[in-house]
Design an enzyme around this catalytic site. Structure first.
Site, PDB file in Angstrom:
ATOM      1  CE  LYS A  83      44.641  31.573  45.389  1.00  0.00           C
ATOM      2  NZ  LYS A  83      44.705  33.041  45.455  1.00  0.00           N
TER       3      LYS A  83
HETATM    4  O1  G3P Z   1      43.260  36.023  45.288  1.00  0.00           O
HETATM    5  C1  G3P Z   1      42.369  35.793  44.272  1.00  0.00           C
HETATM    6  C2  G3P Z   1      41.271  36.820  44.162  1.00  0.00           C
HETATM    7  O2  G3P Z   1      40.660  36.982  45.396  1.00  0.00           O
HETATM    8  C3  G3P Z   1      41.695  38.105  43.530  1.00  0.00           C
HETATM    9  O3  G3P Z   1      40.664  39.044  43.542  1.00  0.00           O
HETATM   10  O4  G3P Z   1      40.118  41.447  43.468  1.00  0.00           O
HETATM   11  O5  G3P Z   1      42.024  40.581  42.101  1.00  0.00           O
HETATM   12  O6  G3P Z   1      39.661  40.055  41.486  1.00  0.00           O
HETATM   13  P1  G3P Z   1      40.608  40.335  42.597  1.00  0.00           P
END
Ligand code: G3P
Length: 218
Positions: A83
């Site tokens: 990533k």
């Molecule tokens: O892993 C990346 C993303 O899915 C993170 O989501 O919930 O931290 O905005 P969030």
């Protein structure tokens, strides 16, 4: 649409994997820190469980640092995807890594232009963040729809991972938008199969059947 688990929690991953529903896993520094375990150990454990891509995120800011780290991460397991953050240094790293055959997932994508550049740089996956866009009054779904259209028009093979998923509706919406993958927090995935009317209906069936059996015995 493929389902990835956006978690590094082994119990959550095993639960979904045991249902045959898990196509991959995504992690990030926040998700790894939450588990409080050694990073490499956790990623390798996840890679051994899941028969699909597992995203591990670089922590370096500069291209050289990202590329060096990506080469190291990609040795952890055959199914590791690296990533890379959506920055100028990140795009340069993706360009180098794609030529080496290292799979990348460009993360923190908040505009269609960013997604387009990631695809052009050779990203295997691009991760638009739905929830975080919705949080600021923009539309995460609109971004997924735009990316789908652009990738289809130009024939980019880059797969779209809807990330920052907050609720079941997000999953249904991105599926309808033709998104390739939704990466869903581990705690949210069971909500996809649960429904109060299913539980209510089952309770009624059980009660009626028990009453019927009692009558049969008389
Ligand atoms: O892993 C990346 C993303 O899915 C993170 O989501 O919930 O931290 O905005 P969030």
């Amino acid at each position: 649409m493929k389902i990835f688990a956006d978690t590094a929690n082994i119990d959550e991953i095993k639960r979904i994997n045991d249902l045959g529903l898990l196509d991959g896993v995504t992690t990030n520094p926040t998700i790894i820190a939450r588990e409080g375990k050694d990073w490499e150990t956790v990623e390798k454990e996840i890679c051994a469980i899941v028969d699909g891509p597992v995203s591990a995120e670089v922590t370096a800011d500069d291209t050289d640092g990202m590329v060096t780290q990506a080469r190291e991460l990609s040795k952890w397991a055959d199914n590791i995807v690296v990533k890379i953050p959506m920055t100028e240094a990140g795009l340069k790293a993706v360009n180098i890594l794609s030529k080496e055959g290292i799979k990348t997932n460009v993360t923190l994508v908040f505009s269609a232009a960013q997604g387009l550049l990631a695809a052009k740089a050779g990203a295997t996956y691009v991760s638009p963040f739905l929830g975080r866009l919705d949080d600021i009054g923009a539309s995460g779904l609109e971004l997924v729809e735009k990316l789908r259209q652009i990738f289809d028009i130009y024939g980019y093979q880059t797969e779209i991972i809807a990330a920052s998923i907050r609720h079941c509706q997000h999953v249904e919406q991105v599926a309808l938008a033709g998104c390739d993958i939704a990466t869903i927090p581990g705690h949210l995935i069971p909500k996809l199969w649960e429904h109060p009317l299913t539980d209510k209906g089952l309770a009624t069936f059980k009660k009626d059947w028990a009453e019927f059996e009692q009558l049969q015995k008389k």
